[in-house]
Design a protein around this motif. Structure first.
Motif, mmCIF file in Angstrom:
data_model
loop_
_atom_site.group_PDB
_atom_site.id
_atom_site.type_symbol
_atom_site.label_atom_id
_atom_site.label_comp_id
_atom_site.label_asym_id
_atom_site.label_seq_id
_atom_site.Cartn_x
_atom_site.Cartn_y
_atom_site.Cartn_z
ATOM 1 N N ARG A 134 48.361 32.757 -0.560
ATOM 2 C CA ARG A 134 47.244 33.701 -0.534
ATOM 3 C C ARG A 134 47.145 34.515 -1.820
ATOM 4 O O ARG A 134 46.147 35.192 -2.059
ATOM 5 N N GLY A 135 48.203 34.488 -2.626
ATOM 6 C CA GLY A 135 48.196 35.226 -3.883
ATOM 7 C C GLY A 135 48.237 36.727 -3.703
ATOM 8 O O GLY A 135 47.664 37.471 -4.496
ATOM 9 N N GLU A 136 48.959 37.174 -2.652
ATOM 10 C CA GLU A 136 49.045 38.619 -2.409
ATOM 11 C C GLU A 136 50.357 38.980 -1.734
ATOM 12 O O GLU A 136 51.026 38.132 -1.158
ATOM 13 N N PHE A 137 50.679 40.257 -1.818
ATOM 14 C CA PHE A 137 51.854 40.780 -1.145
ATOM 15 C C PHE A 137 51.482 41.208 0.268
ATOM 16 O O PHE A 137 50.436 41.821 0.478
ATOM 17 N N GLY A 138 52.349 40.910 1.222
ATOM 18 C CA GLY A 138 52.187 41.363 2.585
ATOM 19 C C GLY A 138 53.221 42.433 2.907
ATOM 20 O O GLY A 138 54.385 42.318 2.507
ATOM 21 N N PHE A 139 52.787 43.469 3.615
ATOM 22 C CA PHE A 139 53.689 44.549 4.000
ATOM 23 C C PHE A 139 54.721 44.029 4.988
ATOM 24 O O PHE A 139 54.398 43.303 5.922
ATOM 25 N N ASP A 140 56.015 44.438 4.801
ATOM 26 C CA ASP A 140 57.088 43.905 5.635
ATOM 27 C C ASP A 140 57.910 44.991 6.340
ATOM 28 O O ASP A 140 58.809 44.677 7.096
ATOM 29 N N GLY A 141 57.633 46.282 6.093
ATOM 30 C CA GLY A 141 58.356 47.317 6.810
ATOM 31 C C GLY A 141 58.737 48.492 5.933
ATOM 32 O O GLY A 141 58.530 48.480 4.724
ATOM 33 N N LEU A 142 59.300 49.513 6.598
ATOM 34 C CA LEU A 142 59.738 50.735 5.920
ATOM 35 C C LEU A 142 61.207 51.016 6.229
ATOM 36 O O LEU A 142 61.672 50.739 7.329
ATOM 37 N N ASN A 143 61.893 51.577 5.258
ATOM 38 C CA ASN A 143 63.218 52.167 5.455
ATOM 39 C C ASN A 143 63.121 53.618 5.012
ATOM 40 O O ASN A 143 62.423 53.931 4.043
ATOM 41 N N THR A 144 63.803 54.503 5.736
ATOM 42 C CA THR A 144 63.734 55.912 5.376
ATOM 43 C C THR A 144 65.132 56.491 5.203
ATOM 44 O O THR A 144 66.100 55.984 5.775
#
Length: 147
Positions: A134-144
């Motif tokens: 797709r030529g894009e970055f996909g969101f995979d999560g957060l760490n805090t």
């Protein structure tokens, strides 16, 4: 519930030629780590979208009513809404291109000798995976973490 603040980016003024760890007090520009020049170019091409998505996801995370309670961390009431880009890391892991965008959010010290002063409060790392089809970055999560 009404939000206690609006997000506002702080752009740090001092160059970071040794690529050191960044804090609010040091006012250094972000620590930047790229496995290759090609991955640096890929990040620069997608930078705006990565940062926008990271902030949207942070806003969604911090929008929960639970964070208004003064007995929990993070306590949104202690946050100023100000944030800065602390580091970027883009590398290949297990055949995938991974990007880590680490943001520092400021808060006001509520106790001690620094009471009322702004300082680093909450670190949020947004993780992304590049989809080459797709030529894009996909969101995979957060760490805090507390900083």
């Amino acid at each position: 519930m009404e939000k206690p603040f609006a997000f506002r980016e702080i752009v740090m003024p001092h160059p970071n030629p040794r690529n050191e760890y960044v804090t609010y007090g040091r006012r250094l520009q972000p620590e930047m780590n790229f496995e290759s020049d090609g991955l640096e170019r890929l990040y620069l091409h997608h930078r705006k979208g990565l940062i926008e998505t990271a902030i949207e996801e942070c806003a969604e995370y911090l929008d929960a009513d639970d964070w208004m309670d003064e007995d929990v961390f993070p306590c949104v009431k202690e946050m100023t809404g100000e944030w800065y880009l602390a580091s970027v890391d883009v590398r290949r892991e297990g055949g995938e291109v991974m990007a880590r965008i680490y943001l520092h959010f400021l808060g006001r010290c509520s106790e001690g000798s620094m009471s009322g002063e702004k300082d680093d409060y909450l670190g949020i790392e947004a993780l992304f995976v590049y989809d080459s089809d797709r030529g894009e970055f996909g969101f995979d999560g957060l760490n805090t973490d507390a900083i």
